[in-house]
Design an enzyme around this catalytic site. Structure first.
Site, mmCIF file in Angstrom:
data_model
loop_
_atom_site.group_PDB
_atom_site.id
_atom_site.type_symbol
_atom_site.label_atom_id
_atom_site.label_comp_id
_atom_site.label_asym_id
_atom_site.label_seq_id
_atom_site.Cartn_x
_atom_site.Cartn_y
_atom_site.Cartn_z
ATOM 1 N N TYR A 1 61.210 10.370 69.754
ATOM 2 C CA TYR A 1 62.624 10.328 70.120
ATOM 3 C C TYR A 1 63.092 11.654 70.720
ATOM 4 O O TYR A 1 64.057 11.690 71.480
ATOM 5 C CB TYR A 1 63.488 10.019 68.894
ATOM 6 C CG TYR A 1 63.692 8.547 68.615
ATOM 7 C CD1 TYR A 1 62.614 7.705 68.384
ATOM 8 C CD2 TYR A 1 64.978 7.999 68.579
ATOM 9 C CE1 TYR A 1 62.813 6.359 68.116
ATOM 10 C CE2 TYR A 1 65.178 6.653 68.313
ATOM 11 C CZ TYR A 1 64.098 5.841 68.088
ATOM 12 O OH TYR A 1 64.299 4.512 67.823
ATOM 13 N N ASP B 1 63.687 -2.685 61.117
ATOM 14 C CA ASP B 1 64.282 -3.938 61.616
ATOM 15 C C ASP B 1 63.519 -5.139 61.058
ATOM 16 O O ASP B 1 64.110 -6.153 60.689
ATOM 17 C CB ASP B 1 64.227 -4.000 63.157
ATOM 18 C CG ASP B 1 65.532 -3.541 63.798
ATOM 19 O OD1 ASP B 1 66.213 -2.689 63.197
ATOM 20 O OD2 ASP B 1 65.859 -4.034 64.899
ATOM 21 N N ASP C 1 61.818 2.945 63.000
ATOM 22 C CA ASP C 1 62.821 2.145 63.699
ATOM 23 C C ASP C 1 62.385 0.678 63.705
ATOM 24 O O ASP C 1 63.157 -0.223 63.371
ATOM 25 C CB ASP C 1 62.965 2.667 65.135
ATOM 26 C CG ASP C 1 63.987 1.877 65.935
ATOM 27 O OD1 ASP C 1 65.068 1.603 65.387
ATOM 28 O OD2 ASP C 1 63.690 1.527 67.088
ATOM 29 N N ASP D 1 50.451 -0.775 62.281
ATOM 30 C CA ASP D 1 50.362 -2.184 62.710
ATOM 31 C C ASP D 1 50.037 -3.079 61.522
ATOM 32 O O ASP D 1 50.597 -4.166 61.358
ATOM 33 C CB ASP D 1 49.352 -2.366 63.863
ATOM 34 C CG ASP D 1 47.977 -1.783 63.567
ATOM 35 O OD1 ASP D 1 47.834 -0.992 62.604
ATOM 36 O OD2 ASP D 1 47.022 -2.117 64.287
ATOM 37 N N LYS E 1 49.473 5.917 62.783
ATOM 38 C CA LYS E 1 48.340 5.381 63.525
ATOM 39 C C LYS E 1 47.321 6.502 63.662
ATOM 40 O O LYS E 1 47.055 7.013 64.755
ATOM 41 C CB LYS E 1 48.795 4.875 64.902
ATOM 42 C CG LYS E 1 49.526 3.542 64.864
ATOM 43 C CD LYS E 1 48.595 2.351 64.654
ATOM 44 C CE LYS E 1 47.784 2.041 65.901
ATOM 45 N NZ LYS E 1 46.797 0.942 65.637
HETATM 46 C C1 IPM Z 1 68.595 2.473 64.783
HETATM 47 C C2 IPM Z 1 68.926 2.152 66.220
HETATM 48 C C3 IPM Z 1 68.928 3.443 67.025
HETATM 49 C C4 IPM Z 1 67.531 4.020 66.998
HETATM 50 C C5 IPM Z 1 69.449 3.295 68.462
HETATM 51 C C6 IPM Z 1 70.823 2.675 68.520
HETATM 52 C C7 IPM Z 1 69.444 4.617 69.192
HETATM 53 O O1 IPM Z 1 68.026 1.212 66.712
HETATM 54 O O2 IPM Z 1 69.324 3.278 64.179
HETATM 55 O O3 IPM Z 1 67.625 1.926 64.266
HETATM 56 O O4 IPM Z 1 66.676 3.648 67.810
HETATM 57 O O5 IPM Z 1 67.279 4.871 66.149
HETATM 58 MG MG MG Z 2 66.684 0.436 65.248
#
Ligand code: IPM
Ligand code: MG
Length: 369
Positions: free
Chosen positions: A145, A257, A253, A229, A196
């Site tokens: 990032y 999710d 990240d 993975d 990884k």
């Molecule tokens: C998160 C989001 C952010 C990230 C975006 C909005 C920049 O997806 O907080 O997980 O990628 O960190």
């Molecule tokens: Mg995210």
């Protein structure tokens, strides 16, 4: 009545459903102020696309300094199609990344808990997810990032090249590993570290440094290494094998999710981004729901405020030394779910569908009880 000392909270509602969900937290803060004399001092400002529209930048210096001086920042969400074509440096997401980086919020805690009332909202079988309680600790200020060099540049033959750099230093890995081990000690005493290391040197370093911290400081915690993975696959196959997962910024990240969906809805998941503790045990912090700005449902009263309300509960717990109040707020959320109140994202037959606003009010009514 004696009032506790002032506690400065900066609210940054942002874009999309951000303002709606943060407004429910505002009601809860007001409730604590009037009913518990907690004397939270709140300020509110623009961030993301909303700040760009007003000031031409996703975060002004003034707001950034307000964040620096607050005990906790509560952020709604940033971004939306309206700002998709802006120059990279002006995109709403840059505000979020600047806050994370410059407040040095290196440890991002993302709990994924499957509430018993909502096992059916998950796309996985109930027996796979019921009772699930995982904590993902995502490194938040390093990795790809932020690594340099980065950019898009022209190369020979008229082509362009996009570059991002994945880097980690030993100390960046060590400090986030310590957070994960500390958390595991208060939970089920197990850390799974994901990288990884089979293809990336930075992943190999990650593994070695986590190993080192474990050996020297946290021998009593069970440590397991897993390729990222494989972790993605194991999260779907048998998620209850995990307690704390510690991983880098990008894998964190993605895996968070994925873990979120195990619980039924992104609309339920809070997060805390924490910096290092100073000598008084205080740290910088920002709290935000894991979900994004959801522009498609913004302004319709459909958003689930629970993720943001639980983010505020994490602020009470981690930044404001109000563990009892955090427990009460968590309990109020549980009660409302027990009563069958559901926003659209978690609605199922036999329950009652309610708006963002009604959900917030119902949680306050439970606090009151
Ligand atoms: C998160 C989001 C952010 C990230 C975006 C909005 C920049 O997806 O907080 O997980 O990628 O960190
Ligand atoms: Mg995210």
């Amino acid at each position: 009545m004696i009032k506790v000392k002032n506690r400065k909270i900066l609210l940054l509602p942002g874009d999309g459903i951000g303002p709606e969900v943060v407004s429910e937290v505002k009601k809860i803060i007001n409730w604590f102020n009037s009913k518990r004399s907690l004397d939270f001092e709140t300020d509110e400002d623009l961030v993301g696309g909303a700040a760009y529209d007003e000031h031409g930048t996703p975060i002004t210096d003034e707001v950034f300094y307000k964040a620096l001086e607050s005990e906790a920042v509560i952020l709604g969400a940033v971004g939306g199609p309206k700002w998709d074509n802006l120059d990279f440096s002006k995109k709403p997401e840059r505000a979020l990344l600047k806050l994370r980086k410059e407040l040095k919020l290196f440890a991002n805690l993302r709990p994924a808990i499957c509430f018993k009332q909502l096992v059916d909202a998950s796309s996985l079988k109930p027996e796979i997810v019921s009772g699930l309680d995982i904590m993902i600790v995502r490194e938040l200020t390093g990795g790809i990032y932020f690594g340099e060099p980065r950019g898009i540049k022209p190369i020979d033959n008229g082509e362009r090249k996009g570059v991002n750099t994945h880097t980690y230093t030993s100390s960046e890995i060590a400090r986030v590993a310590r957070v994960a081990f500390d958390l595991a000690k208060k939970r089920n005493n197990k850390v799974t570290s994901c990288e990884k290391s089979n293809v990336m040197e930075a992943g190999q370093l990650w593994r070695e440094e986590v190993e080192e911290i474990h050996k020297n400081e946290f021998k009593e915690v069970k440590l397991e290494h897993m390729l990222a993975d494989n972790c993605a696959m194991q999260l779907l196959r048998n998620p209850k094998q995990f307690d704390v997962i510690v991983t880098d910024n990008l894998f964190g990240d993605i895996l968070s999710d994925e873990a979120a969906m195990l619980t039924g809805s992104l609309g339920l998941l809070p997060s805390a981004s924490l910096g290092a503790k100073d000598k008084n045990g205080k740290m910088r912090s920002m709290y935000e729901p894991v979900h994004g700005s959801a522009p498609d449902i913004a302004g319709k009263g459909l958003a689930n405020p629970i993720a943001t309300i639980l983010s505020f509960s994490m602020a009470l717990r981690y930044s404001l030394d109000l563990v009892k109040e955090a427990d009460e707020l968590d309990k109020a959320v549980q009660n409302v779910l027990d009563m069958g109140l559901r926003t659209k994202d978690i609605f199922s037959k036999g329950n009652k569908e309610v708006s963002t606003n009604t959900m917030g009010d119902a949680i306050i009514a439970q606090l009151q009880n």
